[in-house]
Design a protein around this motif. Structure first.
Motif, PDB file in Angstrom:
ATOM      1  N   GLY A   1     -13.713 -58.939  22.419  1.00 56.37           N
ATOM      2  CA  GLY A   1     -13.696 -59.121  20.974  1.00 56.37           C
ATOM      3  C   GLY A   1     -15.041 -58.993  20.307  1.00 56.37           C
ATOM      4  N   ASP A   2     -16.115 -58.947  21.056  1.00 58.34           N
ATOM      5  CA  ASP A   2     -17.448 -58.950  20.489  1.00 58.34           C
ATOM      6  C   ASP A   2     -18.268 -57.816  21.112  1.00 58.34           C
ATOM      7  OD1 ASP A   2     -19.583 -59.918  18.946  1.00 58.34           O
ATOM      8  OD2 ASP A   2     -20.333 -61.126  20.608  1.00 58.34           O
ATOM      9  N   PRO A   3     -18.936 -56.992  20.312  1.00 59.78           N
ATOM     10  CA  PRO A   3     -19.051 -57.079  18.857  1.00 59.78           C
ATOM     11  C   PRO A   3     -17.839 -56.476  18.150  1.00 59.78           C
ATOM     12  CG  PRO A   3     -20.304 -55.204  19.624  1.00 59.78           C
ATOM     13  CD  PRO A   3     -19.759 -55.900  20.861  1.00 59.78           C
ATOM     14  N   LEU A   4     -17.692 -56.813  16.879  1.00 64.66           N
ATOM     15  CA  LEU A   4     -16.638 -56.240  16.059  1.00 64.66           C
ATOM     16  C   LEU A   4     -16.787 -54.731  16.026  1.00 64.66           C
ATOM     17  CD1 LEU A   4     -14.315 -56.688  13.984  1.00 64.66           C
ATOM     18  CD2 LEU A   4     -16.082 -56.728  12.221  1.00 64.66           C
ATOM     19  N   ALA A   5     -15.662 -54.015  16.228  1.00 63.74           N
ATOM     20  CA  ALA A   5     -15.740 -52.559  16.304  1.00 63.74           C
ATOM     21  C   ALA A   5     -14.984 -51.848  15.203  1.00 63.74           C
ATOM     22  CB  ALA A   5     -15.209 -52.089  17.669  1.00 63.74           C
ATOM     23  N   CYS A   6     -14.029 -52.513  14.548  1.00 64.37           N
ATOM     24  CA  CYS A   6     -13.252 -51.819  13.530  1.00 64.37           C
ATOM     25  C   CYS A   6     -12.659 -52.818  12.549  1.00 64.37           C
ATOM     26  CB  CYS A   6     -12.147 -50.969  14.156  1.00 64.37           C
ATOM     27  SG  CYS A   6     -10.786 -51.900  14.855  1.00 64.37           S
ATOM     28  N   SER A   7     -12.046 -52.281  11.503  1.00 65.08           N
ATOM     29  CA  SER A   7     -11.486 -53.111  10.444  1.00 65.08           C
ATOM     30  C   SER A   7     -10.302 -53.921  10.957  1.00 65.08           C
ATOM     31  CB  SER A   7     -11.029 -52.215   9.291  1.00 65.08           C
ATOM     32  OG  SER A   7     -10.375 -52.958   8.302  1.00 65.08           O
ATOM     33  N   GLY A   8     -10.045 -55.027  10.278  1.00 64.48           N
ATOM     34  CA  GLY A   8      -8.900 -55.867  10.628  1.00 64.48           C
ATOM     35  C   GLY A   8      -7.770 -55.748   9.638  1.00 64.48           C
ATOM     36  N   HIS A   9      -7.633 -54.587   8.992  1.00 65.41           N
ATOM     37  CA  HIS A   9      -6.550 -54.361   8.033  1.00 65.41           C
ATOM     38  C   HIS A   9      -5.430 -53.616   8.749  1.00 65.41           C
ATOM     39  CE1 HIS A   9      -4.945 -52.114   4.288  1.00 65.41           C
ATOM     40  NE2 HIS A   9      -4.383 -53.307   4.367  1.00 65.41           N
ATOM     41  N   VAL A  10      -4.294 -54.271   8.962  1.00 72.97           N
ATOM     42  CA  VAL A  10      -3.218 -53.705   9.773  1.00 72.97           C
ATOM     43  C   VAL A  10      -1.872 -53.945   9.109  1.00 72.97           C
ATOM     44  CG1 VAL A  10      -4.461 -53.991  11.957  1.00 72.97           C
ATOM     45  CG2 VAL A  10      -3.027 -55.847  11.108  1.00 72.97           C
ATOM     46  N   SER A  11      -0.885 -53.140   9.500  1.00 75.64           N
ATOM     47  CA  SER A  11       0.458 -53.358   8.977  1.00 75.64           C
ATOM     48  C   SER A  11       1.035 -54.652   9.544  1.00 75.64           C
ATOM     49  CB  SER A  11       1.369 -52.177   9.325  1.00 75.64           C
ATOM     50  OG  SER A  11       1.792 -52.237  10.670  1.00 75.64           O
ATOM     51  N   THR A  12       2.041 -55.170   8.888  1.00 76.43           N
ATOM     52  CA  THR A  12       2.657 -56.421   9.337  1.00 76.43           C
ATOM     53  C   THR A  12       3.360 -56.258  10.681  1.00 76.43           C
ATOM     54  OG1 THR A  12       4.611 -55.910   7.996  1.00 76.43           O
ATOM     55  CG2 THR A  12       2.928 -57.317   6.998  1.00 76.43           C
ATOM     56  N   ASP A  13       3.514 -55.031  11.152  1.00 76.68           N
ATOM     57  CA  ASP A  13       4.109 -54.798  12.480  1.00 76.68           C
ATOM     58  C   ASP A  13       3.263 -55.385  13.599  1.00 76.68           C
ATOM     59  OD1 ASP A  13       6.086 -53.443  11.181  1.00 76.68           O
ATOM     60  OD2 ASP A  13       5.608 -51.459  11.963  1.00 76.68           O
ATOM     61  N   VAL A  14       2.000 -55.707  13.317  1.00 82.35           N
ATOM     62  CA  VAL A  14       1.124 -56.222  14.362  1.00 82.35           C
ATOM     63  C   VAL A  14       1.711 -57.464  15.027  1.00 82.35           C
ATOM     64  CG1 VAL A  14      -0.268 -57.732  12.869  1.00 82.35           C
ATOM     65  CG2 VAL A  14      -1.303 -56.731  14.916  1.00 82.35           C
ATOM     66  N   TRP A  15       2.491 -58.257  14.269  1.00 83.56           N
ATOM     67  CA  TRP A  15       3.001 -59.515  14.816  1.00 83.56           C
ATOM     68  C   TRP A  15       4.088 -59.297  15.853  1.00 83.56           C
ATOM     69  CZ3 TRP A  15      -0.926 -61.954  13.659  1.00 83.56           C
ATOM     70  CH2 TRP A  15      -1.514 -61.878  12.393  1.00 83.56           C
ATOM     71  N   GLN A  16       4.606 -58.065  15.963  1.00 84.97           N
ATOM     72  CA  GLN A  16       5.558 -57.754  17.027  1.00 84.97           C
ATOM     73  C   GLN A  16       4.873 -57.684  18.397  1.00 84.97           C
ATOM     74  OE1 GLN A  16       7.661 -54.131  16.017  1.00 84.97           O
ATOM     75  NE2 GLN A  16       7.976 -54.784  13.905  1.00 84.97           N
ATOM     76  N   PHE A  17       3.541 -57.597  18.394  1.00 89.35           N
ATOM     77  CA  PHE A  17       2.794 -57.437  19.643  1.00 89.35           C
ATOM     78  C   PHE A  17       2.039 -58.707  20.038  1.00 89.35           C
ATOM     79  CE2 PHE A  17       3.275 -53.268  17.763  1.00 89.35           C
ATOM     80  CZ  PHE A  17       3.560 -52.439  18.836  1.00 89.35           C
ATOM     81  N   THR A  18       2.165 -59.751  19.249  1.00 93.02           N
ATOM     82  CA  THR A  18       1.378 -60.954  19.504  1.00 93.02           C
ATOM     83  C   THR A  18       2.263 -62.087  20.025  1.00 93.02           C
ATOM     84  OG1 THR A  18       1.636 -61.599  17.177  1.00 93.02           O
ATOM     85  CG2 THR A  18      -0.343 -60.356  17.763  1.00 93.02           C
ATOM     86  N   GLY A  19       1.632 -63.195  20.332  1.00 94.21           N
ATOM     87  CA  GLY A  19       2.357 -64.336  20.865  1.00 94.21           C
ATOM     88  C   GLY A  19       2.627 -65.396  19.820  1.00 94.21           C
ATOM     89  N   GLU A  20       3.179 -66.481  20.268  1.00 94.90           N
ATOM     90  CA  GLU A  20       3.564 -67.574  19.383  1.00 94.90           C
ATOM     91  C   GLU A  20       2.344 -68.140  18.650  1.00 94.90           C
ATOM     92  OE1 GLU A  20       5.845 -71.921  19.687  1.00 94.90           O
ATOM     93  OE2 GLU A  20       5.684 -70.595  21.441  1.00 94.90           O
ATOM     94  N   GLY A  21       2.489 -68.341  17.344  1.00 92.31           N
ATOM     95  CA  GLY A  21       1.432 -68.939  16.540  1.00 92.31           C
ATOM     96  C   GLY A  21       0.327 -67.998  16.111  1.00 92.31           C
ATOM     97  N   ALA A  22       0.404 -66.732  16.507  1.00 97.31           N
ATOM     98  CA  ALA A  22      -0.681 -65.797  16.202  1.00 97.31           C
ATOM     99  C   ALA A  22      -0.815 -65.543  14.704  1.00 97.31           C
ATOM    100  CB  ALA A  22      -0.464 -64.479  16.935  1.00 97.31           C
ATOM    101  N   ARG A  23       0.308 -65.387  14.042  1.00 97.62           N
ATOM    102  CA  ARG A  23       0.251 -65.092  12.607  1.00 97.62           C
ATOM    103  C   ARG A  23      -0.491 -66.193  11.846  1.00 97.62           C
ATOM    104  NH1 ARG A  23       4.507 -62.191   9.033  1.00 97.62           N
ATOM    105  NH2 ARG A  23       3.938 -62.847   6.926  1.00 97.62           N
ATOM    106  N   GLU A  24      -0.168 -67.417  12.131  1.00 96.61           N
ATOM    107  CA  GLU A  24      -0.804 -68.537  11.447  1.00 96.61           C
ATOM    108  C   GLU A  24      -2.287 -68.640  11.794  1.00 96.61           C
ATOM    109  OE1 GLU A  24       1.993 -68.698  13.185  1.00 96.61           O
ATOM    110  OE2 GLU A  24       3.393 -68.809  11.489  1.00 96.61           O
TER     111      GLU A  24
END
Length: 361
Positions: free
Chosen positions: A36-59
């Motif tokens: 995760g370090d150093p930052l390499a790109c923007s963090g602007h993503v479609s809401t589809d990203v939450w289909q790839f994450t685990g519990e509580g990630a969105r919050e």
């Protein structure tokens, strides 16, 4: 000997390591620095990203919700042409913590994830791949049935396997201002040669400013003009290459590329988080490390999934270089409510989009 050695633990590498481990394969994943370090790109993503994450990630990871974009032919203060939806189009997320979250999911699935391991050599043999890496304890060697190159635009794995480079590399630069901003629109400026600049509100985390352009363009000057136009002081400036246009081959005898290493990116924005993780799922589903012939199935699967969107994305990008009067006419005619998915340009022809643009405004 491992089934898969994954080089690079960004979103694509972490996703593949997780899915392959869940399928019962023995996986080692090596990251050059701290995940995760150093930052390499923007963090602007479609809401589809939450289909790839685990519990509580969105919050935990979401910093802001975005409902649309204001396009500008000129710099800050120029006329804005808004495009929007009634529901959230995208989210702004903590990009560093996303990488760490995805790496943790890979570990939980059983992958052996190690940071501070720089791969210096990849030796592809008829029956295995041998990797040499420099880690905290010195030089280490690993053997695997196959290697997954997920190590970014300037991929060492791609070079070691003799695979062709992407068609083009853009030079991108990011920086951040500290003032909180909860605006639910991003700003896009068609001022960078053949590409664009952007302003992304990140809620309490501040504001992101960015710009990308081809080699030979004085990116620093264009970026300074952008932030000067907004009259802000920025810090934490970072830059890097953005690959655009995959080559005709991203697989070798016992190796394959994923994410930025394969230029699995959007030609019209340079973003690749969702495309890379989508292609990682194809790889985990199609590739059997004991059967090298299955690499061709991966090549077919990922291209069939995103190649049309990439092709249409190239056409959209060409519009960035149209004469300004034509850009203004087009933006004025098309602005308003849309039904387009930000990762899928082919949704321009979807029923949802056509129904939206044809409805009375």
């Amino acid at each position: 000997m491992y089934d898969f050695a994954v080089v690079g633990v960004g979103p694509a590498g972490a996703r593949f390591a997780r899915r392959a481990a869940q399928a019962g394969y023995d996986v080692i994943a090596l990251e050059q620095g701290t995940i995760g370090d150093p930052l390499a790109c923007s963090g602007h993503v479609s809401t589809d990203v939450w289909q790839f994450t685990g519990e509580g990630a969105r919050e935990a990871l979401r910093q802001n919700e975005v409902y649309g974009a204001r396009f500008h032919v000129g710099g800050p203060g120029s006329r804005a042409y808004p495009f929007y939806k009634e529901e959230a189009v995208s989210n702004v997320i903590d990009r560093v913590e996303l990488d760490r979250h995805l790496a943790d999911l890979a570990r939980e699935a059983g992958a052996d994830v190690r940071d501070r391991h720089t791969v210096t050599a990849v030796d592809e043999r008829s029956d295995r791949v041998e990797l040499t890496a420099t880690g905290p304890d010195g030089t280490e060697r690993f053997e695997a049935e196959m290697v997954a190159g997920c190590d970014g635009p300037r991929s060492r794995v791609r070079s070691e396997l003799g695979l062709p480079e992407p068609e083009e590399f853009l030079h991108g630069v990011l920086a951040f201002a500290d003032e909180p901003d909860h605006d639910d629109f991003v700003d896009v400026h068609l001022t960078a040669p053949t590409f664009f600049a952007w302003r992304i509100p990140r809620g309490d985390a501040g504001v992101e400013y960015g710009l990308a352009a081809p080699p030979g363009v004085h990116v620093g000057k264009h970026f300074d003009d952008l932030v000067d136009g907004y009259e802000v002081d920025v810090s934490h400036r970072c830059s890097g290459a953005i690959p655009v246009g995959p080559s005709n081959r991203v697989t070798s005898r016992r190796g394959f590329l994923l994410g930025d290493a394969a230029a699995q990116t959007k030609p019209f924005t340079g973003g690749g988080i969702l495309y890379g993780m989508t292609c990682a799922d194809h790889a985990a589903r199609e590739i059997d490390p004991g059967r090298p012939g299955t690499l061709s199935a991966y090549e077919r699967a990922w291209r069939e999934d995103i190649v049309r969107d990439q092709a249409l994305g190239r056409l959209i990008r060409r519009a960035y270089s149209l004469p300004e009067p034509i850009q203004r006419v087009g933006l004025r005619a098309l602005s308003g409510e849309i039904g387009v998915h930000m990762d899928r340009p082919t949704s321009l022809f979807s029923r949802e989009h056509l129904r939206t643009v044809l409805s009375p405004r």
